[in-house]
Design a protein around this motif. Sequence first.
Motif, PDB file in Angstrom:
ATOM      1  N   VAL A 188       0.832  -1.203   0.000  1.00  0.00           N
ATOM      2  CA  VAL A 188       0.000   0.000   0.000  1.00  0.00           C
ATOM      3  C   VAL A 188       0.869   1.256   0.000  1.00  0.00           C
ATOM      4  N   ALA A 189       1.997   1.225   0.680  1.00  0.00           N
ATOM      5  CA  ALA A 189       2.917   2.363   0.650  1.00  0.00           C
ATOM      6  C   ALA A 189       3.388   2.617  -0.779  1.00  0.00           C
ATOM      7  N   LEU A 190       3.700   1.549  -1.501  1.00  0.00           N
ATOM      8  CA  LEU A 190       4.120   1.709  -2.898  1.00  0.00           C
ATOM      9  C   LEU A 190       2.956   2.180  -3.762  1.00  0.00           C
ATOM     10  N   PHE A 191       1.737   1.732  -3.465  1.00  0.00           N
ATOM     11  CA  PHE A 191       0.561   2.239  -4.181  1.00  0.00           C
ATOM     12  C   PHE A 191       0.489   3.758  -4.015  1.00  0.00           C
ATOM     13  N   PHE A 192       0.647   4.229  -2.779  1.00  0.00           N
ATOM     14  CA  PHE A 192       0.613   5.672  -2.523  1.00  0.00           C
ATOM     15  C   PHE A 192       1.749   6.379  -3.240  1.00  0.00           C
ATOM     16  N   HIS A 193       2.907   5.753  -3.274  1.00  0.00           N
ATOM     17  CA  HIS A 193       4.055   6.382  -3.923  1.00  0.00           C
ATOM     18  C   HIS A 193       3.771   6.601  -5.410  1.00  0.00           C
ATOM     19  N   VAL A 194       3.128   5.629  -6.041  1.00  0.00           N
ATOM     20  CA  VAL A 194       2.816   5.754  -7.464  1.00  0.00           C
ATOM     21  C   VAL A 194       1.762   6.829  -7.702  1.00  0.00           C
ATOM     22  N   ILE A 195       0.655   6.791  -6.959  1.00  0.00           N
ATOM     23  CA  ILE A 195      -0.400   7.772  -7.247  1.00  0.00           C
ATOM     24  C   ILE A 195      -0.005   9.185  -6.847  1.00  0.00           C
ATOM     25  N   GLY A 196       0.968   9.310  -5.964  1.00  0.00           N
ATOM     26  CA  GLY A 196       1.430  10.635  -5.567  1.00  0.00           C
ATOM     27  C   GLY A 196       2.633  11.131  -6.336  1.00  0.00           C
ATOM     28  N   ALA A 197       3.143  10.324  -7.248  1.00  0.00           N
ATOM     29  CA  ALA A 197       4.374  10.681  -7.957  1.00  0.00           C
ATOM     30  C   ALA A 197       4.246  11.975  -8.749  1.00  0.00           C
ATOM     31  N   ASP A 198       3.068  12.233  -9.301  1.00  0.00           N
ATOM     32  CA  ASP A 198       2.891  13.447 -10.111  1.00  0.00           C
ATOM     33  C   ASP A 198       2.496  14.657  -9.273  1.00  0.00           C
ATOM     34  N   GLY A 199       2.461  14.483  -7.943  1.00  0.00           N
ATOM     35  CA  GLY A 199       2.154  15.595  -7.051  1.00  0.00           C
ATOM     36  C   GLY A 199       0.674  15.823  -6.828  1.00  0.00           C
ATOM     37  N   VAL A 200      -0.182  15.029  -7.480  1.00  0.00           N
ATOM     38  CA  VAL A 200      -1.629  15.195  -7.352  1.00  0.00           C
ATOM     39  C   VAL A 200      -2.266  13.824  -7.137  1.00  0.00           C
ATOM     40  N   VAL A 201      -3.005  13.694  -6.039  1.00  0.00           N
ATOM     41  CA  VAL A 201      -3.789  12.486  -5.809  1.00  0.00           C
ATOM     42  C   VAL A 201      -5.248  12.908  -5.895  1.00  0.00           C
ATOM     43  N   ASP A 202      -5.880  12.577  -7.027  1.00  0.00           N
ATOM     44  CA  ASP A 202      -7.273  12.994  -7.189  1.00  0.00           C
ATOM     45  C   ASP A 202      -8.228  11.901  -6.717  1.00  0.00           C
ATOM     46  N   GLU A 203      -9.498  12.217  -6.740  1.00  0.00           N
ATOM     47  CA  GLU A 203     -10.533  11.308  -6.238  1.00  0.00           C
ATOM     48  C   GLU A 203     -10.546   9.983  -6.996  1.00  0.00           C
ATOM     49  N   TRP A 231       0.469  -0.318 -12.405  1.00  0.00           N
ATOM     50  CA  TRP A 231       0.054   0.303 -13.670  1.00  0.00           C
ATOM     51  C   TRP A 231      -1.429   0.672 -13.627  1.00  0.00           C
ATOM     52  N   HIS A 232      -2.265  -0.181 -13.033  1.00  0.00           N
ATOM     53  CA  HIS A 232      -3.684   0.156 -12.904  1.00  0.00           C
ATOM     54  C   HIS A 232      -3.840   1.486 -12.167  1.00  0.00           C
ATOM     55  N   LEU A 233      -3.062   1.669 -11.129  1.00  0.00           N
ATOM     56  CA  LEU A 233      -3.115   2.930 -10.388  1.00  0.00           C
ATOM     57  C   LEU A 233      -2.576   4.091 -11.213  1.00  0.00           C
ATOM     58  N   ALA A 234      -1.491   3.856 -11.932  1.00  0.00           N
ATOM     59  CA  ALA A 234      -0.899   4.927 -12.745  1.00  0.00           C
ATOM     60  C   ALA A 234      -1.874   5.416 -13.814  1.00  0.00           C
ATOM     61  N   TYR A 235      -2.711   4.514 -14.325  1.00  0.00           N
ATOM     62  CA  TYR A 235      -3.672   4.872 -15.367  1.00  0.00           C
ATOM     63  C   TYR A 235      -5.069   5.175 -14.819  1.00  0.00           C
ATOM     64  N   ALA A 236      -5.242   5.212 -13.527  1.00  0.00           N
ATOM     65  CA  ALA A 236      -6.573   5.415 -12.939  1.00  0.00           C
ATOM     66  C   ALA A 236      -7.231   6.696 -13.428  1.00  0.00           C
ATOM     67  N   ASP A 237      -6.439   7.731 -13.630  1.00  0.00           N
ATOM     68  CA  ASP A 237      -6.991   9.015 -14.084  1.00  0.00           C
ATOM     69  C   ASP A 237      -6.956   9.155 -15.604  1.00  0.00           C
ATOM     70  N   GLY A 238      -6.633   8.043 -16.310  1.00  0.00           N
ATOM     71  CA  GLY A 238      -6.608   8.059 -17.771  1.00  0.00           C
ATOM     72  C   GLY A 238      -5.335   8.634 -18.355  1.00  0.00           C
ATOM     73  N   TYR A 239      -4.379   8.954 -17.514  1.00  0.00           N
ATOM     74  CA  TYR A 239      -3.144   9.591 -17.956  1.00  0.00           C
ATOM     75  C   TYR A 239      -1.986   9.042 -17.144  1.00  0.00           C
ATOM     76  N   ARG A 240      -0.927   8.670 -17.790  1.00  0.00           N
ATOM     77  CA  ARG A 240       0.262   8.214 -17.074  1.00  0.00           C
ATOM     78  C   ARG A 240       1.302   9.319 -17.132  1.00  0.00           C
ATOM     79  N   HIS A 241       1.557   9.907 -16.007  1.00  0.00           N
ATOM     80  CA  HIS A 241       2.562  10.960 -15.904  1.00  0.00           C
ATOM     81  C   HIS A 241       3.945  10.320 -15.967  1.00  0.00           C
ATOM     82  N   GLU A 242       4.910  11.024 -16.517  1.00  0.00           N
ATOM     83  CA  GLU A 242       6.264  10.467 -16.649  1.00  0.00           C
ATOM     84  C   GLU A 242       6.876  10.116 -15.292  1.00  0.00           C
ATOM     85  N   LEU A 243       6.502  10.830 -14.231  1.00  0.00           N
ATOM     86  CA  LEU A 243       7.025  10.496 -12.909  1.00  0.00           C
ATOM     87  C   LEU A 243       6.421   9.190 -12.387  1.00  0.00           C
TER      88      LEU A 243
END
Length: 161
Positions: free
Chosen positions: A30-45, A107-119
Motif C-alpha cells: 500500500v505504501a508503494l501504491f501511494f508512492h505511485v499515485i502521488g508521484a505526479d504531485g496530485v492524488v485525485d478522487e 500500472w492500474h493505479l498509474a492509469y486510474a486518471d486516464g493519464y500516465r505521468h512520466e514520474l
Amino acid sequence: MLEQLRTFLNGLRAERPETPDASDPDVAAVALFFHVIGADGVVDEVESEKLKSLIIEEYGVSGAEMRQLIEAGEQADREAVDLFAFTSVLNRALDADAKVHFIELLWHLAYADGYRHELEDHVVWRIADLMGVSSRERVLARQRALAAAGIADGDAAGDTD
C-alpha cells in the motif's frame, strides 16, 4: 496464481500485529501504491477510489481493516527515504509471478486518471527494477493494465514505452 497470492496475503494478515508497519507486506504494498499515485504531485478522487477498490479486490479487506491498512501505508510512504525498504519486504514475500502481478496493479493505479505521468512511469519502472521484474514483463503488465482500463496502447498522454 492470483488465488495463491491472496491465500498467502490472507495468511500474513492473520499474523499481523495490532499496529501494522512497513515490515508487513500489505503495508509495504500500500505504501508503494501511494508512492505511485502521488508521484505526479496530485492524488485525485479517481486515484483514491481506484486505490480503495484495489485493496478490497486484491487483499479482501474493507471497512475498519481497510482504513487501518490505508493509514499505515500512507504513513509508511510519507516516512520512507527510499523504495528499497518496501520492495525488499515484497521480494521476500512474493514469488516471480506475484511480483509481475503487483507491477500490473501499480500500472492500474498509474492509469486510474486516464493519464500516465512520466514520474509515475519512472516510479513503476524503479519498483519493477528493485523487484527483479524484467523490462519485458513490466511492459506486458502495462499493456494488460491499459487493456483492462479500455485505453489503447499509446492513447494515454504521457506514454513513453
